[in-house]
Design an enzyme around this catalytic site. Structure first.
Site, mmCIF file in Angstrom:
data_model
loop_
_atom_site.group_PDB
_atom_site.id
_atom_site.type_symbol
_atom_site.label_atom_id
_atom_site.label_comp_id
_atom_site.label_asym_id
_atom_site.label_seq_id
_atom_site.Cartn_x
_atom_site.Cartn_y
_atom_site.Cartn_z
ATOM 1 N N VAL A 174 0.822 -1.216 0.000
ATOM 2 C CA VAL A 174 0.000 0.000 0.000
ATOM 3 C C VAL A 174 0.853 1.262 0.000
ATOM 4 C CG1 VAL A 174 -2.080 -1.016 0.989
ATOM 5 C CG2 VAL A 174 -0.261 -0.203 2.515
ATOM 6 N N CYS A 175 2.127 1.104 -0.330
ATOM 7 C CA CYS A 175 3.015 2.260 -0.467
ATOM 8 C C CYS A 175 3.047 2.695 -1.927
ATOM 9 C CB CYS A 175 4.424 1.916 0.011
ATOM 10 S SG CYS A 175 5.589 3.286 -0.140
ATOM 11 N N ILE A 176 2.843 3.975 -2.177
ATOM 12 C CA ILE A 176 2.882 4.484 -3.553
ATOM 13 C C ILE A 176 3.998 5.523 -3.714
ATOM 14 C CG2 ILE A 176 0.471 3.979 -4.067
ATOM 15 C CD1 ILE A 176 -0.155 6.942 -3.505
ATOM 16 N N THR A 177 4.989 5.459 -2.831
ATOM 17 C CA THR A 177 6.122 6.382 -2.927
ATOM 18 C C THR A 177 6.796 6.304 -4.290
ATOM 19 O OG1 THR A 177 6.554 6.363 -0.544
ATOM 20 C CG2 THR A 177 8.388 6.939 -1.971
#
Length: 316
Positions: A174-177
């Site tokens: 769920v990381c969109i970095t």
């Protein structure tokens, strides 16, 4: 010059001669700081993964945990865990509110056994100052610093005083970095670089999809592994159950999402729904059994066997 880097799905481990009569003989325990734990994996310190009940449950089972740092009374949490005869493992940031939290802990005479400095990129001057402050104020605490993604960063955190280092940036589900900023490193390359650069334990944080990825992370040099989505969706996980068209789910969102921040500002995380899976006991048993199998395939009796196995690249 552009380099090619690898993720867990790009590699496999080469089997060796099994020396145990049964994989159940294989020891999956790990010494981490002042305590020994039954397994080298633990749930991410995310508000949608752990809460106080989750942490207490893992501690009772002999697994490591780290409580998240969002709207948590560190004094009350530390006292409650230690009064129960368990251990306290808290997370802190790098801003003024952390200094206040640490001052309150000090005034109350409380020393958490484990403190995790939890920053998106811990290779920064604010983290350096906070690490030194924590080591001065709580020399008896085992300090974990993260996250970072390069050997140079790992060496700096070790020199600043970290007792362990958390490696992995933008590898979580769920990381969109990586989408928002363009920055990311695949986990095999990240863990190998960081683990070979320092003498302190390295925690591989992010990218665990299959159970076999645990063995791959350890083969890369990690001492511990942190996973988020793997532990989401259970009774013991944080978050409310949501019903949609007769099916039950739990919300899972990133720490840098608007759902955790409470506002759409500097958003680098998203929210998804994960299938509700019931009690977490079956997962924990399966994780241990699968890691025992990994040790047996590595030709050993404990986790040290995974440190020397051959790793091969595959093309998908």
């Amino acid at each position: 010059m552009m380099t090619t880097e690898l993720n867990y799905g790009d590699v496999y481990l080469v089997p060796r001669k099994t020396i145990v009569d049964s994989r159940k003989e294989c020891d999956t325990s790990v010494q981490f700081g002042p305590r020994r734990f039954d397994m080298p994996i633990y749930p991410s310190n995310m508000k949608s993964v752990v809460d106080e009940e989750t942490c207490a449950a893992f501690a009772r089972l002999g697994w490591f945990y780290t409580m998240h740092r969002f709207n948590v009374d560190a004094c009350r949490f530390t006292a409650a865990m230690q009064e129960e005869g368990l251990f306290a493992s808290i997370s802190v940031g790098v801003n003024e509110d952390t200094l206040q939290q640490l001052a309150e802990l000090k005034a109350a005479g409380l020393t958490p056994e484990y403190i995790t400095l939890d920053v998106a990129n811990a290779w920064c001057v604010k983290a350096e100052r906070m690490i030194k402050h924590i080591k001065d104020a709580f020399p008896g605490s085992f300090l974990i610093g993260g996250n970072i993604a390069t050997a140079e960063a790992a060496r700096d955190l070790e020199s600043w005083g970290c007792d362990a280092i958390k490696a992995g940036i933008a590898g979580g589900r769920v990381c969109i970095t990586k989408n928002k900023t363009g920055f990311h490193r695949p986990m095999v390359s990240t863990v190998r670089d960081c683990a070979t650069a320092v003498s302190v334990p390295v925690i591989a944080d992010g990218g665990i999809v299959e159970h076999g990825d645990m063995a791959k992370a350890l083969a890369c040099g990690a001492s511990m592994i942190m996973a988020g989505s793997l532990f989401a969706g259970y009774d013991e996980s944080a978050g409310e159950i949501v019903e949609i068209n007769g099916k039950h789910y739990k919300e899972y969102f990133g720490s840098a999402s608007q759902f955790n921040k409470g506002a759409y500002v500097n958003v680098e995380g998203k929210k998804i729904l994960v299938e509700y899976k019931g009690s977490i006991g079956k997962l924990l048993r399966e994780l241990k059994e699968d890691l025992q199998s990994s040790v047996s395939y590595a030709g050993g009796r404990d986790l040290s066997a995974l440190k020397t196995v051959e790793m091969i690249q595959v093309y998908r």
